[in-house]
Design a protein around this motif. Structure first.
Motif, PDB file in Angstrom:
ATOM      1  N   ASN A 306      30.824  42.568  21.143  1.00 49.39           N
ATOM      2  CA  ASN A 306      31.681  43.721  20.844  1.00 49.39           C
ATOM      3  C   ASN A 306      30.942  44.773  20.019  1.00 49.39           C
ATOM      4  OD1 ASN A 306      33.899  42.696  22.204  1.00 49.39           O
ATOM      5  ND2 ASN A 306      34.661  41.598  20.423  1.00 49.39           N
ATOM      6  N   PHE A 307      30.074  44.345  19.117  1.00 55.50           N
ATOM      7  CA  PHE A 307      29.289  45.317  18.348  1.00 55.50           C
ATOM      8  C   PHE A 307      28.271  46.021  19.253  1.00 55.50           C
ATOM      9  CE2 PHE A 307      30.610  43.109  14.379  1.00 55.50           C
ATOM     10  CZ  PHE A 307      31.041  44.237  13.698  1.00 55.50           C
ATOM     11  N   GLU A 308      27.750  45.335  20.273  1.00 59.88           N
ATOM     12  CA  GLU A 308      26.888  46.004  21.250  1.00 59.88           C
ATOM     13  C   GLU A 308      27.657  47.119  21.947  1.00 59.88           C
ATOM     14  OE1 GLU A 308      24.688  43.565  23.973  1.00 59.88           O
ATOM     15  OE2 GLU A 308      24.687  41.869  22.592  1.00 59.88           O
ATOM     16  N   ASN A 309      28.887  46.805  22.397  1.00 55.39           N
ATOM     17  CA  ASN A 309      29.706  47.828  23.052  1.00 55.39           C
ATOM     18  C   ASN A 309      30.049  48.958  22.085  1.00 55.39           C
ATOM     19  OD1 ASN A 309      29.678  46.222  25.362  1.00 55.39           O
ATOM     20  ND2 ASN A 309      31.584  45.183  24.821  1.00 55.39           N
ATOM     21  N   SER A 310      30.278  48.616  20.811  1.00 53.88           N
ATOM     22  CA  SER A 310      30.583  49.652  19.822  1.00 53.88           C
ATOM     23  C   SER A 310      29.385  50.572  19.599  1.00 53.88           C
ATOM     24  CB  SER A 310      30.982  49.002  18.484  1.00 53.88           C
ATOM     25  OG  SER A 310      32.141  48.222  18.640  1.00 53.88           O
ATOM     26  N   PHE A 311      28.179  50.001  19.648  1.00 54.46           N
ATOM     27  CA  PHE A 311      26.969  50.815  19.500  1.00 54.46           C
ATOM     28  C   PHE A 311      26.898  51.863  20.608  1.00 54.46           C
ATOM     29  CE2 PHE A 311      22.505  51.734  20.396  1.00 54.46           C
ATOM     30  CZ  PHE A 311      22.005  52.011  19.131  1.00 54.46           C
ATOM     31  N   VAL A 312      27.172  51.441  21.832  1.00 55.38           N
ATOM     32  CA  VAL A 312      27.137  52.369  22.969  1.00 55.38           C
ATOM     33  C   VAL A 312      28.217  53.433  22.828  1.00 55.38           C
ATOM     34  CG1 VAL A 312      27.371  52.549  25.475  1.00 55.38           C
ATOM     35  CG2 VAL A 312      26.140  50.616  24.478  1.00 55.38           C
ATOM     36  N   GLN A 313      29.433  53.016  22.438  1.00 58.30           N
ATOM     37  CA  GLN A 313      30.531  53.972  22.299  1.00 58.30           C
ATOM     38  C   GLN A 313      30.265  54.976  21.180  1.00 58.30           C
ATOM     39  OE1 GLN A 313      34.144  51.730  21.797  1.00 58.30           O
ATOM     40  NE2 GLN A 313      34.019  50.769  23.814  1.00 58.30           N
ATOM     41  N   GLN A 314      29.762  54.491  20.052  1.00 59.94           N
ATOM     42  CA  GLN A 314      29.499  55.384  18.929  1.00 59.94           C
ATOM     43  C   GLN A 314      28.424  56.408  19.277  1.00 59.94           C
ATOM     44  OE1 GLN A 314      30.932  55.753  15.942  1.00 59.94           O
ATOM     45  NE2 GLN A 314      32.456  54.178  16.320  1.00 59.94           N
ATOM     46  N   TYR A 315      27.372  55.971  19.978  1.00 60.07           N
ATOM     47  CA  TYR A 315      26.309  56.916  20.321  1.00 60.07           C
ATOM     48  C   TYR A 315      26.790  57.946  21.343  1.00 60.07           C
ATOM     49  CZ  TYR A 315      21.738  58.764  21.555  1.00 60.07           C
ATOM     50  OH  TYR A 315      20.672  59.604  21.768  1.00 60.07           O
ATOM     51  N   SER A 316      27.652  57.535  22.259  1.00 62.63           N
ATOM     52  CA  SER A 316      28.157  58.492  23.247  1.00 62.63           C
ATOM     53  C   SER A 316      29.077  59.534  22.605  1.00 62.63           C
ATOM     54  CB  SER A 316      28.915  57.751  24.355  1.00 62.63           C
ATOM     55  OG  SER A 316      30.047  57.088  23.820  1.00 62.63           O
ATOM     56  N   MET A 317      29.696  59.203  21.471  1.00 67.37           N
ATOM     57  CA  MET A 317      30.592  60.142  20.780  1.00 67.37           C
ATOM     58  C   MET A 317      30.020  60.580  19.440  1.00 67.37           C
ATOM     59  SD  MET A 317      34.331  58.425  21.529  1.00 67.37           S
ATOM     60  CE  MET A 317      33.940  56.987  20.534  1.00 67.37           C
ATOM     61  N   ILE A 318      28.683  60.530  19.309  1.00 64.91           N
ATOM     62  CA  ILE A 318      28.063  60.803  18.018  1.00 64.91           C
ATOM     63  C   ILE A 318      28.246  62.256  17.592  1.00 64.91           C
ATOM     64  CG2 ILE A 318      25.751  61.506  18.802  1.00 64.91           C
ATOM     65  CD1 ILE A 318      26.538  58.917  16.057  1.00 64.91           C
ATOM     66  N   HIS A 319      28.426  63.151  18.554  1.00 62.66           N
ATOM     67  CA  HIS A 319      28.592  64.575  18.227  1.00 62.66           C
ATOM     68  C   HIS A 319      29.929  64.859  17.545  1.00 62.66           C
ATOM     69  CE1 HIS A 319      30.257  63.828  22.230  1.00 62.66           C
ATOM     70  NE2 HIS A 319      31.120  64.793  21.966  1.00 62.66           N
ATOM     71  N   ARG A 320      30.872  63.894  17.620  1.00 61.02           N
ATOM     72  CA  ARG A 320      32.178  64.099  16.993  1.00 61.02           C
ATOM     73  C   ARG A 320      32.186  63.709  15.515  1.00 61.02           C
ATOM     74  NH1 ARG A 320      36.278  61.496  21.555  1.00 61.02           N
ATOM     75  NH2 ARG A 320      35.501  62.678  23.350  1.00 61.02           N
ATOM     76  N   LEU A 321      31.134  63.027  15.059  1.00 62.99           N
ATOM     77  CA  LEU A 321      31.097  62.551  13.679  1.00 62.99           C
ATOM     78  C   LEU A 321      30.493  63.600  12.758  1.00 62.99           C
ATOM     79  CD1 LEU A 321      29.799  58.884  14.192  1.00 62.99           C
ATOM     80  CD2 LEU A 321      32.158  59.681  14.076  1.00 62.99           C
ATOM     81  N   GLU A 322      30.986  63.614  11.535  1.00 61.23           N
ATOM     82  CA  GLU A 322      30.379  64.458  10.522  1.00 61.23           C
ATOM     83  C   GLU A 322      29.077  63.820  10.040  1.00 61.23           C
ATOM     84  OE1 GLU A 322      33.178  65.121   7.457  1.00 61.23           O
ATOM     85  OE2 GLU A 322      34.651  66.113   8.759  1.00 61.23           O
TER      86      GLU A 322
END
Length: 460
Positions: A306-322
């Motif tokens: 699940n953390f592997e999948n979270s890594f992929v999801q976070q990087y794909s939406m990294i532009h939304r983070l401050e």
């Protein structure tokens, strides 16, 4: 027994049913216990080391001990056998067994249970088992400190103490499974025995009127079932996970409490999401969240996936983070990678080119690799990135498809102070003109040979 092997989650229900049958037919209860012991011996001494069958059988024995169908001494014998020559699997099975029947052993033979925990302490100090198993042993000690769960739930406590019949069976006894009972034999006194069986059935289960009443009650309950589509349960689960994380004194206490939360299939991802959310919302990065994530990955492979999948999801939406959230998330995953709690092949999702990156993704990659360099050291990091078995996963970070992308990757890592990991790229870039000339020569020779063949065909 087959139903219990196929559905170990309902083992407590099957054990309660066996306890009720044992009060009326003790011969059947004794035969079932003997066959379970035989099944345990086959699973333990089998060369194939069938761990799932071993876990299911041990769980059944634990609940039979809780229901007082078999004597508690067999539980101590079983734990002693599993911990005599400890391996990762045997200690794992022993931990699950003690979790299931620890409450009953604490009441009936506390000295025996104390000896078992002293053996666990010795295994933990020896340090010969895997890290994951050591964490499980620590969780077992914490569970003992906070007291075990009740041995038998109230809804499954169906037999009075004066009606209980306990069978004393040892693991060393020779067991007769009485296989001949599995073969059908015609009954010469069928009518008489059938009448006796019907009378016994009425005495145990009650008459037809009670059965009809039960069926009508079940139908009413099925009609009254209401499906909740407002995701109230999911919201409550997230609230529980958040409060558990924020109220724990350290990551070990938080990990123990989080693993005790009962999650429905598919809800494991919520635990990883909430942990990342809590980490990203902090003003500065706290190592507490990274250590907690590492512990979850080490204990259960499901959380690691699940953390592997979270890594992929976070990087794909990294532009939304401050920027602050981005920094915390990058440091979190850098800790998991640096401690090998997360496999390094997740880096294959990062593609370091001018076209495929944004300012946010470059900051993320910069912080990620700087943290890895700080944790491991530049030499160890370079050894990881130069591993021949992982080169396919690192092709996207160190691209060699074109000189432009190669130069971009070299300039990027040089600008963030990590030029030491670009030696292979620099050598490849130096040798690139020679490789291109060799490829051109091969193409030219192949075209010349094709022309010669075509001319020969025309002459002929």
């Amino acid at each position: 027994m087959k139903s219990q092997l196929n559905s170990p989650i309902f083992t407590d229900v099957f054990a309660a049913l066996v306890a009720v049958i044992n009060t009326k037919f003790p011969q059947i209860g004794e035969l079932l216990c003997k066959r379970i012991i035989l099944q345990l011996q086959r699973a333990y001494y089998n060369n194939n080391n069938n761990k799932p069958q071993m876990l299911a059988t041990v769980k059944f024995i634990a609940h039979l001990v809780n229901q007082q169908v078999v004597h508690e001494l067999i539980a101590l014998e079983l734990v002693t056998l599993l911990l005599d020559k400890p391996t990762d699997d045997s200690v794992d099975v022993a931990i699950d067994f003690v979790k299931e029947c620890g409450s009953m052993l604490q009441d009936l033979c506390p000295l025996g249970l104390h000896g078992v925990f002293e053996r666990f302490r010795g295994i933990l100090h020896e340090g010969e088992v895997d890290k994951r198993v050591q964490f499980l042993i620590e969780d077992l000690f914490a569970l003992r400190k906070h007291k075990f769960q009740p041995a038998v739930p109230l809804e499954l406590d169906l037999v009075e103490e004066e009606d209980q019949l306990t069978h004393e069976i040892s693991l060393g006894d020779k067991v007769d499974p009485q296989i001949e009972l599995d073969v059908f034999k015609p009954d010469l006194n069928f009518v008489q025995n059938e009448n006796k069986y019907e009378e016994l059935q009425k005495r145990i289960l009650g008459g037809e009127e009670s059965e009809n009443d039960d069926e009508s009650d079940d139908e009413d309950e099925q009609e009254m079932k209401i499906e909740d589509e407002t995701e109230t349960n999911l919201i409550n689960l997230r609230r529980t996970i958040y409060l558990t994380i924020m109220s724990s004194a350290d990551f070990e206490e938080a990990g123990h409490k989080l693993l005790k939360i009962r999650l429905e299939p598919g809800q494991e991802m919520e635990l990883c999401i909430m942990l990342l959310e809590c980490c990203s919302q902090e003003k500065t990065f706290l190592n507490y969240y990274a250590l907690l994530g590492q512990r979850l990955c080490m204990i259960n492979k499901v959380h690691q996936k699940n953390f592997e999948n979270s890594f992929v999801q976070q990087y794909s939406m990294i532009h939304r983070l401050e920027t602050n959230e981005l920094r915390n998330v990058a440091k979190f995953f850098a800790h998991l990678l640096g401690t090998d709690a997360l496999p390094w092949h997740v880096l294959a999702y990062l593609r370091l080119t001018e076209e495929d990156t944004t300012s946010s993704s470059r900051i993320f990659i910069k912080i990620l690799f700087q943290e890895l360099s700080g944790q491991l050291g530049i030499n160890t990091l370079n050894d990881h990135l130069s591993d021949p078995s992982m080169q396919e996963s690192f092709e996207s970070i160190f691209p060699k498809d074109s000189p432009k992308n190669t130069r971009f990757a070299i300039n990027f890592f040089t600008s963030i102070g990590l030029s030491g990991i670009t030696e292979n790229l620099r050598n490849y870039l130096k040798n690139m003109p020679r490789l291109i000339l060799q490829q051109d020569k091969r193409v030219f020779r192949s075209s010349e040979s094709d022309d010669v063949h075509q001319s020969k065909r025309r002459r002929s």
